[in-house]
Scaffold this motif. Structure first.
Motif, PDB file in Angstrom:
ATOM      1  N   ALA A  31       0.830  -1.204   0.000  1.00  0.00           N
ATOM      2  CA  ALA A  31       0.000   0.000   0.000  1.00  0.00           C
ATOM      3  C   ALA A  31       0.864   1.253   0.000  1.00  0.00           C
ATOM      4  CB  ALA A  31      -0.937  -0.008   1.204  1.00  0.00           C
ATOM      5  N   ALA A  32       1.925   1.262   0.781  1.00  0.00           N
ATOM      6  CA  ALA A  32       2.829   2.416   0.825  1.00  0.00           C
ATOM      7  C   ALA A  32       3.548   2.599  -0.513  1.00  0.00           C
ATOM      8  CB  ALA A  32       3.837   2.246   1.955  1.00  0.00           C
ATOM      9  N   ALA A  33       3.962   1.503  -1.134  1.00  0.00           N
ATOM     10  CA  ALA A  33       4.637   1.598  -2.431  1.00  0.00           C
ATOM     11  C   ALA A  33       3.696   2.149  -3.498  1.00  0.00           C
ATOM     12  CB  ALA A  33       5.168   0.227  -2.837  1.00  0.00           C
ATOM     13  N   THR A  34       2.448   1.730  -3.481  1.00  0.00           N
ATOM     14  CA  THR A  34       1.466   2.232  -4.445  1.00  0.00           C
ATOM     15  C   THR A  34       1.226   3.725  -4.251  1.00  0.00           C
ATOM     16  OG1 THR A  34       0.397   0.068  -4.537  1.00  0.00           O
ATOM     17  CG2 THR A  34      -0.890   1.970  -5.294  1.00  0.00           C
ATOM     18  N   LEU A  35       1.042   4.146  -3.020  1.00  0.00           N
ATOM     19  CA  LEU A  35       0.824   5.568  -2.745  1.00  0.00           C
ATOM     20  C   LEU A  35       2.042   6.408  -3.132  1.00  0.00           C
ATOM     21  CD1 LEU A  35      -1.074   5.420   0.657  1.00  0.00           C
ATOM     22  CD2 LEU A  35      -1.976   6.066  -1.586  1.00  0.00           C
ATOM     23  N   ALA A  36       3.246   5.892  -2.885  1.00  0.00           N
ATOM     24  CA  ALA A  36       4.455   6.624  -3.268  1.00  0.00           C
ATOM     25  C   ALA A  36       4.553   6.760  -4.782  1.00  0.00           C
ATOM     26  CB  ALA A  36       5.689   5.924  -2.708  1.00  0.00           C
ATOM     27  N   GLY A  37       4.198   5.713  -5.513  1.00  0.00           N
ATOM     28  CA  GLY A  37       4.229   5.773  -6.979  1.00  0.00           C
ATOM     29  C   GLY A  37       3.238   6.766  -7.535  1.00  0.00           C
ATOM     30  N   VAL A  38       2.029   6.750  -7.014  1.00  0.00           N
ATOM     31  CA  VAL A  38       1.007   7.692  -7.461  1.00  0.00           C
ATOM     32  C   VAL A  38       1.407   9.120  -7.102  1.00  0.00           C
ATOM     33  CG1 VAL A  38      -1.385   8.440  -7.106  1.00  0.00           C
ATOM     34  CG2 VAL A  38      -0.869   6.022  -7.433  1.00  0.00           C
ATOM     35  N   GLY A  39       1.950   9.320  -5.914  1.00  0.00           N
ATOM     36  CA  GLY A  39       2.374  10.659  -5.491  1.00  0.00           C
ATOM     37  C   GLY A  39       3.519  11.195  -6.321  1.00  0.00           C
TER      38      GLY A  39
END
Length: 151
Positions: free
Chosen positions: A19-27
């Motif tokens: 979840a953190a990796a996905t949010l970092a990619g989108v951000g």
């Protein structure tokens, strides 16, 4: 060995990492995190006269009109199989438009001229020192790359 129920924190830890990796990619893609877009020139920064050092020049006006002088035409066949220096777009009035991309890594300028088929030209450099790049023959071939610098 215990079950997942005896260690609920382990399950939450395993779910938190993707979840953190996905949010970092989108951000990062949205520009909220990570490096910002490169400082590319915008439409207003491109107005002016550009020269390629080989007799070619383009003047871009704020109203969307342009004057092309001595620009070798893309794909004109000469005796050597490259472009023919006699086939140039000389003293042609044209229109130009700015093609903005997101992320801002590949802005382009498109011309409407009666000099043959025109592909959009790349916009490089910074807002203070913009450059326009076009190809006279095969894109990617070093001898056919022309860089127009604002004077």
């Amino acid at each position: 060995m215990g079950s997942w129920r005896s260690r609920p924190w382990l399950l939450w830890a395993l779910l938190a990492v993707p979840a953190a990796a996905t949010l970092a990619g989108v951000g990062t893609y949205a520009g909220a995190l990570g490096p910002q877009d490169p400082p590319r020139p915008g439409r207003a920064d491109l107005v002016g006269r550009y020269e390629d050092g080989r007799g070619g020049a383009v003047t871009l006006h704020a109203d969307g009109t342009a004057v092309l002088e001595g620009i070798a035409k893309f794909g004109d066949e000469g005796d050597e199989g490259g472009y023919d220096p006699e086939k140039r777009c000389d003293d042609k009035e044209a229109t130009w438009s700015f093609l903005e991309s997101r992320p801002r890594w590949s802005h382009r300028v498109a011309f409407g001229a009666d000099c043959g088929a025109w592909m959009p030209w790349d916009v490089e450099g910074t807002a203070a020192v913009p450059e326009i790049v076009y190809w006279t023959d095969i894109p990617g071939h070093p001898d056919s790359r022309r860089v127009l610098t604002r004077r």
